[in-house]
Motif scaffolding. Structure first.
Motif, mmCIF file in Angstrom:
data_model
loop_
_atom_site.group_PDB
_atom_site.id
_atom_site.type_symbol
_atom_site.label_atom_id
_atom_site.label_comp_id
_atom_site.label_asym_id
_atom_site.label_seq_id
_atom_site.Cartn_x
_atom_site.Cartn_y
_atom_site.Cartn_z
ATOM 1 N N GLU A 226 0.487 -0.769 0.338
ATOM 2 C CA GLU A 226 -0.060 -0.010 0.151
ATOM 3 C C GLU A 226 0.976 1.156 -0.333
ATOM 4 O OE1 GLU A 226 -2.620 -0.197 3.299
ATOM 5 O OE2 GLU A 226 -3.439 -2.002 2.917
ATOM 6 N N ARG A 227 1.861 0.756 0.636
ATOM 7 C CA ARG A 227 2.439 2.020 0.747
ATOM 8 C C ARG A 227 3.968 2.785 -0.354
ATOM 9 N NH1 ARG A 227 6.615 4.131 5.793
ATOM 10 N NH2 ARG A 227 7.186 6.223 5.376
ATOM 11 N N PHE A 228 4.546 1.397 -1.191
ATOM 12 C CA PHE A 228 5.641 2.000 -1.608
ATOM 13 C C PHE A 228 4.901 1.238 -3.239
ATOM 14 C CE2 PHE A 228 7.681 0.802 1.943
ATOM 15 C CZ PHE A 228 8.019 2.584 2.257
ATOM 16 N N GLY A 229 3.644 -0.039 -3.386
ATOM 17 C CA GLY A 229 3.654 -0.382 -4.681
ATOM 18 C C GLY A 229 4.290 -1.717 -5.709
ATOM 19 N N ALA A 230 3.967 -2.188 -5.356
ATOM 20 C CA ALA A 230 4.641 -3.332 -6.167
ATOM 21 C C ALA A 230 5.530 -3.331 -7.467
ATOM 22 C CB ALA A 230 3.525 -4.235 -7.159
ATOM 23 N N ARG A 231 5.714 -2.323 -7.376
ATOM 24 C CA ARG A 231 7.008 -2.446 -8.950
ATOM 25 C C ARG A 231 8.578 -1.367 -8.141
ATOM 26 N NH1 ARG A 231 9.718 1.473 -12.070
ATOM 27 N NH2 ARG A 231 10.335 1.407 -13.774
ATOM 28 N N ARG A 232 7.758 -0.976 -6.962
ATOM 29 C CA ARG A 232 9.235 -0.219 -6.407
ATOM 30 C C ARG A 232 9.766 -1.473 -5.248
ATOM 31 N NH1 ARG A 232 6.010 4.164 -5.828
ATOM 32 N NH2 ARG A 232 6.466 6.573 -6.638
ATOM 33 N N LEU A 233 8.708 -2.252 -5.170
ATOM 34 C CA LEU A 233 9.186 -3.619 -4.036
ATOM 35 C C LEU A 233 10.064 -4.044 -5.006
ATOM 36 C CD1 LEU A 233 6.050 -4.017 -2.064
ATOM 37 C CD2 LEU A 233 8.259 -3.010 -1.337
ATOM 38 N N ILE A 234 9.569 -4.351 -6.162
ATOM 39 C CA ILE A 234 10.683 -5.397 -6.746
ATOM 40 C C ILE A 234 12.195 -5.150 -7.122
ATOM 41 C CG2 ILE A 234 10.614 -6.043 -9.269
ATOM 42 C CD1 ILE A 234 7.081 -7.090 -9.296
ATOM 43 N N LEU A 235 11.998 -3.403 -7.138
ATOM 44 C CA LEU A 235 13.524 -3.020 -7.986
ATOM 45 C C LEU A 235 14.348 -3.059 -6.695
ATOM 46 C CD1 LEU A 235 12.071 0.109 -9.841
ATOM 47 C CD2 LEU A 235 13.372 -2.272 -10.913
ATOM 48 N N ALA A 236 13.532 -2.812 -5.160
ATOM 49 C CA ALA A 236 14.214 -2.977 -3.989
ATOM 50 C C ALA A 236 14.682 -4.549 -3.655
ATOM 51 C CB ALA A 236 13.791 -2.315 -3.067
ATOM 52 N N SER A 237 14.372 -5.634 -4.060
ATOM 53 C CA SER A 237 14.525 -6.307 -3.691
ATOM 54 C C SER A 237 15.296 -6.954 -4.844
ATOM 55 C CB SER A 237 13.333 -7.603 -3.902
ATOM 56 O OG SER A 237 12.618 -7.117 -3.209
ATOM 57 N N LEU A 238 15.126 -6.895 -6.065
ATOM 58 C CA LEU A 238 16.462 -7.249 -7.362
ATOM 59 C C LEU A 238 17.735 -6.790 -6.726
ATOM 60 C CD1 LEU A 238 14.402 -7.493 -10.116
ATOM 61 C CD2 LEU A 238 16.057 -8.523 -9.233
ATOM 62 N N ALA A 239 17.710 -5.010 -6.309
ATOM 63 C CA ALA A 239 19.101 -4.269 -5.504
ATOM 64 C C ALA A 239 19.725 -5.219 -4.516
ATOM 65 C CB ALA A 239 18.855 -2.893 -5.543
ATOM 66 N N LEU A 240 18.672 -5.176 -3.967
ATOM 67 C CA LEU A 240 19.131 -6.015 -2.240
ATOM 68 C C LEU A 240 19.757 -7.238 -3.166
ATOM 69 C CD1 LEU A 240 16.455 -4.672 0.094
ATOM 70 C CD2 LEU A 240 19.462 -3.665 -0.145
ATOM 71 N N ALA A 241 19.070 -7.858 -3.270
ATOM 72 C CA ALA A 241 18.944 -9.462 -3.782
ATOM 73 C C ALA A 241 20.335 -9.267 -4.739
ATOM 74 C CB ALA A 241 18.837 -10.688 -4.781
ATOM 75 N N ALA A 242 21.443 -8.274 -5.706
ATOM 76 C CA ALA A 242 22.739 -8.804 -5.845
ATOM 77 C C ALA A 242 23.400 -8.369 -4.959
ATOM 78 C CB ALA A 242 22.791 -7.304 -7.211
ATOM 79 N N LEU A 243 23.312 -7.569 -3.781
ATOM 80 C CA LEU A 243 24.342 -6.736 -2.948
ATOM 81 C C LEU A 243 24.495 -8.277 -1.924
ATOM 82 C CD1 LEU A 243 25.635 -5.046 -0.921
ATOM 83 C CD2 LEU A 243 23.085 -4.653 0.257
ATOM 84 N N ARG A 244 22.964 -8.637 -1.888
ATOM 85 C CA ARG A 244 23.289 -10.208 -0.752
ATOM 86 C C ARG A 244 24.493 -11.278 -0.908
ATOM 87 N NH1 ARG A 244 18.587 -14.539 0.316
ATOM 88 N NH2 ARG A 244 19.088 -15.771 1.829
ATOM 89 N N TRP A 245 24.069 -11.286 -2.244
ATOM 90 C CA TRP A 245 25.371 -12.427 -2.651
ATOM 91 C C TRP A 245 26.417 -11.875 -3.109
ATOM 92 C CZ3 TRP A 245 21.335 -15.002 -2.285
ATOM 93 C CH2 TRP A 245 20.853 -15.241 -2.681
ATOM 94 N N LEU A 246 26.614 -10.975 -3.400
ATOM 95 C CA LEU A 246 28.170 -9.990 -2.998
ATOM 96 C C LEU A 246 28.746 -10.299 -1.557
ATOM 97 C CD1 LEU A 246 28.103 -7.128 -5.444
ATOM 98 C CD2 LEU A 246 29.000 -9.812 -5.482
ATOM 99 N N MET A 247 27.852 -10.213 -0.860
ATOM 100 C CA MET A 247 28.495 -9.992 0.652
ATOM 101 C C MET A 247 28.682 -11.972 1.313
ATOM 102 S SD MET A 247 25.819 -7.858 2.450
ATOM 103 C CE MET A 247 25.503 -8.466 4.044
ATOM 104 N N ILE A 248 28.005 -11.935 0.643
ATOM 105 C CA ILE A 248 28.176 -14.341 0.700
ATOM 106 C C ILE A 248 29.671 -14.437 0.193
ATOM 107 C CG2 ILE A 248 27.180 -16.186 0.297
ATOM 108 C CD1 ILE A 248 24.238 -15.530 0.455
ATOM 109 N N GLY A 249 29.773 -13.989 -1.351
ATOM 110 C CA GLY A 249 30.119 -15.113 -1.976
ATOM 111 C C GLY A 249 31.894 -14.324 -1.106
ATOM 112 N N PHE A 250 32.462 -12.732 -0.648
ATOM 113 C CA PHE A 250 33.036 -12.663 -0.235
ATOM 114 C C PHE A 250 33.413 -12.349 1.530
ATOM 115 C CE2 PHE A 250 32.122 -11.491 -5.534
ATOM 116 C CZ PHE A 250 33.575 -11.492 -5.467
ATOM 117 N N PHE A 251 32.562 -12.295 1.478
ATOM 118 C CA PHE A 251 32.775 -12.025 3.082
ATOM 119 C C PHE A 251 31.970 -12.847 4.315
ATOM 120 C CE2 PHE A 251 32.309 -7.830 1.105
ATOM 121 C CZ PHE A 251 33.486 -7.564 1.456
ATOM 122 N N VAL A 252 32.552 -14.647 3.570
ATOM 123 C CA VAL A 252 32.008 -15.449 4.538
ATOM 124 C C VAL A 252 32.376 -15.621 5.713
ATOM 125 C CG1 VAL A 252 33.637 -16.807 3.603
ATOM 126 C CG2 VAL A 252 31.425 -18.078 4.164
#
Length: 380
Positions: free
Chosen positions: A256-282
């Protein structure tokens, strides 16, 4: 709305997933199957996820009813799984797994469509029903993990069978709910799939799940090689799903606050950050904890927002096939691509490159979602 009955389906369906994902491989190993055979058998689960939802969706849209097909699928999945206890040898086990996974994976998109139809104008409340799937996953992992330590891996098929019985009982109690009839004429599925924004949206969903391939296949192995103990690894997995539960409970507010499109864009950006954190800072525990909290974005927020848009993109008589396309392209095709590529890279290129490719998938998904210009409310 039959909230409790719909929630029970998700509880048992994803409870079965919680019994299968962590424990099915070791169970097959103890049954005497070689690692290569286990890999092929597990691939069957992914393969039926690509095919079954589309066939079930097409059949339901053609017949104009969903729950009778869902109930038949649940019954055949239960009967097919019972053969696991007697399946001896690779080919018989492969046939058995192909049968029960086909009828287990097929009905899920139909239940998604029925759930949205029961929600009516309260579609943003979907996450409050779906959250019970995450709860079922957590509870099953904990119970089966403890039970297996006490009695051995033979309890795993018993636990899965119990979940399948629960699935059948729950769908017997859920009433069918057809789509709401509207005065406007809906486009056909072929016409819908000509829309550029829809194709890019589905591509983004596929790439997001492809980015999870390395995580599902190698995260535990990676942590163990870095010196994490089994209990710590289990706690990190549980943390990700627990945060996901909290997000599902508040998802309607986020939509209701952000809308589906903004949430999808933010989720994809955070997913990329997540995989880099796992891959290089285990080695940095605090960053692994942070990476696991981002599971709430890369899976929870993304899935709830994506399925919300899928319901809008495929209205009326295309609902079943639309939900099936979302499931098969994202979790089926995307999951298979991610697992295959990460498996090829892991030994030759190492964890850093493998998770970098996963981050690349998420970044490509971000570009696809951005250029799709997907609105928060889709006009059919």
């Amino acid at each position: 709305m039959p909230y409790a009955r719909l929630s029970a389906f998700y509880l048992f369906h994803f409870g079965a997933l919680g019994a299968l994902v962590p424990f099915w491989g070791p169970y097959l190993l103890e049954r005497g199957f070689a690692p290569v055979a286990i890999g092929v058998l597990m691939a069957i689960l992914m393969g039926t996820k690509i095919v079954a939802p589309n066939l079930f969706g097409a059949l339901a849209d053609w017949r104009g009813e969903r729950m009778p097909i869902v109930r038949l699928g649940a019954l055949l999945a239960l009967l097919g799984f019972a053969a696991v206890f007697w399946a001896d040898g690779f080919w018989l086990m492969a046939l058995t797994m192909a049968v029960w996974s086909f009828f287990w994976n097929g009905p899920l998109p139909l239940m998604e469509a029925v759930t949205f139809n029961h929600l009516g104008t309260r579609v943003s409340r979907y996450a409050q029903v779906r959250v019970w799937g995450s709860i079922g996953f957590i509870l099953t992992v904990l119970v089966v993990g403890w039970w297996q330590q006490q009695a051995g891996s033979g309890v795993v098929p018993v636990a899965v069978l119990a979940m399948f019985i629960g699935i059948l009982l729950s769908v017997l109690l859920v009433p069918d709910r057809p789509h709401a009839h509207q005065a406007t004429q809906h486009l056909s599925l072929r016409q819908l799939l000509r829309r550029r924004e829809l194709l890019l949206f589905l591509t983004a969903c596929m790439l997001m799940q492809a980015s999870h391939g390395a995580y599902y296949a190698f995260y535990s192995i990676f942590l163990e090689s870095a010196g994490y103990r089994e209990m710590s690894i289990g706690m990190l997995w549980a943390l990700g799903v627990a945060i996901e539960v909290l997000v599902f409970l508040r998802m309607h507010r986020l939509l209701e606050r952000f809308g589906a499109r903004r949430l999808i864009l933010a989720s994809l950006a955070l997913a990329a950050l997540r995989w880099l954190m796992i891959g290089f800072f285990v080695e940095i525990v605090a960053l692994q904890i942070l990476a696991q909290t981002l599971h709430a974005a890369s899976f929870g927020v993304f899935h709830a927002a994506a399925i919300h848009l899928t319901h809008q993109y495929f209205p009326g008589p295309t609902q079943g096939r639309g939900q099936a396309l979302y499931n098969s392209l994202s979790f089926g095709v995307g999951g298979a691509i991610g697992s295959l590529i990460s498996g090829m890279l892991w030994s030759s290129a190492g964890a850093g490159w493998t998770f970098s490719v996963a981050a690349g998938f998420a970044a490509l998904g971000l570009a696809a979602a951005y250029w799709s210009r997907t609105p928060d409310t889709v006009e059919a």
